[in-house]
Design a protein around this motif. Structure first.
Motif, mmCIF file in Angstrom:
data_model
loop_
_atom_site.group_PDB
_atom_site.id
_atom_site.type_symbol
_atom_site.label_atom_id
_atom_site.label_comp_id
_atom_site.label_asym_id
_atom_site.label_seq_id
_atom_site.Cartn_x
_atom_site.Cartn_y
_atom_site.Cartn_z
ATOM 1 N N GLY A 149 0.746 -1.153 -0.004
ATOM 2 C CA GLY A 149 -0.022 -0.096 0.072
ATOM 3 C C GLY A 149 0.991 1.251 -0.018
ATOM 4 O O GLY A 149 0.340 2.429 -0.185
ATOM 5 N N ASP A 150 1.978 1.089 0.340
ATOM 6 C CA ASP A 150 3.097 2.293 0.245
ATOM 7 C C ASP A 150 3.022 2.931 -1.153
ATOM 8 O O ASP A 150 2.921 2.140 -2.279
ATOM 9 C CB ASP A 150 4.525 2.017 0.720
ATOM 10 N N SER A 151 3.368 4.218 -1.546
ATOM 11 C CA SER A 151 3.422 4.903 -2.751
ATOM 12 C C SER A 151 4.791 4.956 -3.066
ATOM 13 O O SER A 151 5.555 5.718 -2.116
ATOM 14 C CB SER A 151 2.234 5.960 -2.645
ATOM 15 N N THR A 189 8.974 -0.772 -12.112
ATOM 16 C CA THR A 189 7.592 -0.662 -11.799
ATOM 17 C C THR A 189 6.811 -1.801 -11.590
ATOM 18 O O THR A 189 6.135 -2.021 -10.437
ATOM 19 C CB THR A 189 7.265 0.077 -12.975
ATOM 20 N N GLU A 242 4.912 -3.276 -8.151
ATOM 21 C CA GLU A 242 3.439 -3.517 -8.118
ATOM 22 C C GLU A 242 3.286 -4.863 -8.012
ATOM 23 O O GLU A 242 2.222 -5.265 -7.211
ATOM 24 C CB GLU A 242 2.821 -3.228 -9.623
ATOM 25 N N GLY A 281 2.584 -5.067 -4.419
ATOM 26 C CA GLY A 281 1.191 -4.229 -3.737
ATOM 27 C C GLY A 281 1.547 -2.905 -3.440
ATOM 28 O O GLY A 281 0.949 -2.115 -2.765
ATOM 29 N N VAL A 282 2.774 -2.275 -4.146
ATOM 30 C CA VAL A 282 3.199 -1.009 -3.982
ATOM 31 C C VAL A 282 2.449 -0.360 -5.025
ATOM 32 O O VAL A 282 2.286 -0.552 -5.899
ATOM 33 C CB VAL A 282 4.675 -0.749 -4.170
ATOM 34 N N GLN A 283 1.945 1.021 -4.544
ATOM 35 C CA GLN A 283 1.206 1.936 -5.456
ATOM 36 C C GLN A 283 2.355 2.707 -6.258
ATOM 37 O O GLN A 283 2.937 3.583 -5.815
ATOM 38 C CB GLN A 283 0.330 2.748 -4.603
ATOM 39 N N VAL A 284 2.173 2.452 -7.376
ATOM 40 C CA VAL A 284 3.195 3.147 -8.242
ATOM 41 C C VAL A 284 2.625 4.245 -9.113
ATOM 42 O O VAL A 284 1.679 4.186 -9.491
ATOM 43 C CB VAL A 284 3.991 2.146 -9.283
ATOM 44 N N VAL A 285 3.210 5.560 -8.510
ATOM 45 C CA VAL A 285 2.879 6.686 -9.562
ATOM 46 C C VAL A 285 4.125 6.576 -10.884
ATOM 47 O O VAL A 285 5.364 6.905 -10.461
ATOM 48 C CB VAL A 285 3.056 7.959 -8.794
ATOM 49 N N ASN A 297 2.386 14.387 -5.734
ATOM 50 C CA ASN A 297 2.061 13.099 -5.030
ATOM 51 C C ASN A 297 3.015 13.369 -3.675
ATOM 52 O O ASN A 297 3.911 12.574 -3.736
ATOM 53 C CB ASN A 297 2.517 12.036 -5.878
#
Ligand SMILES: Cc1ncc(COP(=O)(O)O)c(C=O)c1O
Length: 373
Positions: A88-90, A104, A108, A111-115, A137
């Protein structure tokens, strides 16, 4: 001092291996890898790992701990993700090519939130756009970035990018697989939190080991990171390193080779290693242009470890690469993914000299006319 068993000398390399890794290794480095095994829980091994780590710290220009992992570069990338983050970390992932995309995908997968911050292949990232993306962000924890994008032959201006990442108080995780050891990367001065590389690139060593420097801030993040991890657990690796050991059985042979390769690099002098890379890369680019071929990368950011060349229109890129190998024992790399058949890549990192580049350019000048160019 390592004692070598008596074995036959390897023959002079049969081919001019000009792919961007694995790269050629000096004969004595290969022979070091043929040394008899030692106990990996012994004083001998402790000396070996401490000696190698200390030399790596000099080349990385860091007082951070450097962990030597038995894995490929991708394993080191994965180790960074599982040791710094929680699900859940971004993060902001700066991508200028295939290896940026890999980071990337890897983040992902955990489960990492990738911008994503993607650039056109052949171009480099820039500090201002990265700063803006962080501002938009503010919750991101870290920036993932490739220093040298091996798939396109582009080197990102890491120092200026790192400055804006640090000014925003974020972690910076650097894939330096095909840069550090060949191109300057001042880990402490540029405040890079994780810098990772792999033995088969500029280190003149066979594949099998990855080296990761971990900053104080990265250790703090590690203490709170909830991502599942076991093999790549940095805290466990650190604890074992305090005893001169690794948690699991390491690739001892590759470490023998790496230890000698590091000595050879430091004996050459890192300033000389860097200037040799600059000079030979320029020689490749000049030679390529003289042949009438076009470079793929924005020349302002062209890499000094790998050069990507556009395959001229009407020529089958795969056939060209194959013909260079069959007719001239020259092994270059094709393009990856969307660039397959469109570019070829010449590696010039690590154990490389003028004669390797001369042979490469001569082979090209001989083969291209056969393709009507
Ligand atoms: C920039 C970069 N990152 C990551 C990797 C992956 O390394 P490995 O193939 O050892 O997993 C490579 C390998 O070519 C690379 O060049």
């Amino acid at each position: 001092v390592l004692k070598f068993t008596k074995i036959n000398k390897p023959k002079e390399a049969a081919v001019n291996l000009r792919i961007p890794g694995p790269t050629p290794c000096p004969e004595d480095v290969l022979l070091a890898g043929a040394s008899p095994m030692i106990n990996h829980r012994s004083v001998e091994f402790k000396d070996l790992i401490y000696r190698s780590t200390e030399k790596l710290q000099r080349i990385f220009q860091t007082s951070n701990e450097i962990l030597i992992l038995t894995t490929a570069g991708t394993g080191a990338m994965e180790s960074a993700v599982v040791n710094l983050f929680s699900p859940g970390d971004s993060v902001l992932a700066v991508s200028i090519g295939s290896f940026g995309e890999r980071f990337t995908q890897l983040a992902e997968a955990y489960g990492v939130q990738v911008v994503p911050l993607k650039y056109q292949p052949g171009t480099a990232a820039d500090a201002q756009t990265v700063a803006n993306a962080i501002q938009q962000n503010p919750n991101i924890k870290a920036v993932l970035i490739t220093h040298n994008e091996t798939s396109t032959g582009v080197t990102n201006p890491l120092e200026s990018i790192s400055r804006v990442v640090k000014a925003a108080g974020k972690l910076i995780v650097v894939d330096a697989v095909s840069s550090i050891g060949s191109l300057p990367l001042l880990v402490d001065e540029w405040e890079c939190d994780i810098v990772l590389t792999a033995s088969q690139k500029g280190w003149m060593t066979p594949p099998g080991l990855a080296m990761v420097s971990v900053s104080k801030k990265a250790w703090e993040a590690n203490a709170h990171a909830k991502m599942p991890r076991f093999y790549f657990d940095y805290a466990r690796a650190r604890k074992f390193l305090q005893n001169g050991e690794t948690p699991w059985t390491p690739a001892v042979s590759i470490l023998f080779s790496l230890d000698l390769a590091l000595t050879k690099m430091l004996d050459e002098g890192m300033v000389n290693v860097y200037s040799r890379h600059v000079r030979l890369a320029q020689k490749v680019r000049d030679g390529i242009k003289e042949l009438g071929l076009e470079l793929f990368a924005d020349e302002r950011y062209a890499s000094d470890t790998v050069t990507a060349v556009k395959v001229p229109v009407g020529i089958d890129g795969k056939k060209l690469v194959e013909t260079l190998r069959i007719d001239h024992d020259l092994v270059v790399a094709g393009g990856q993914e969307a660039l397959s058949g469109k570019i070829f890549r010449v590696g010039h990192m690590g154990y490389v000299s003028d004669k390797d580049i001369d042979h490469c350019l001569l082979a090209l000048s001989n083969v291209l006319p056969k393709f009507g160019f």
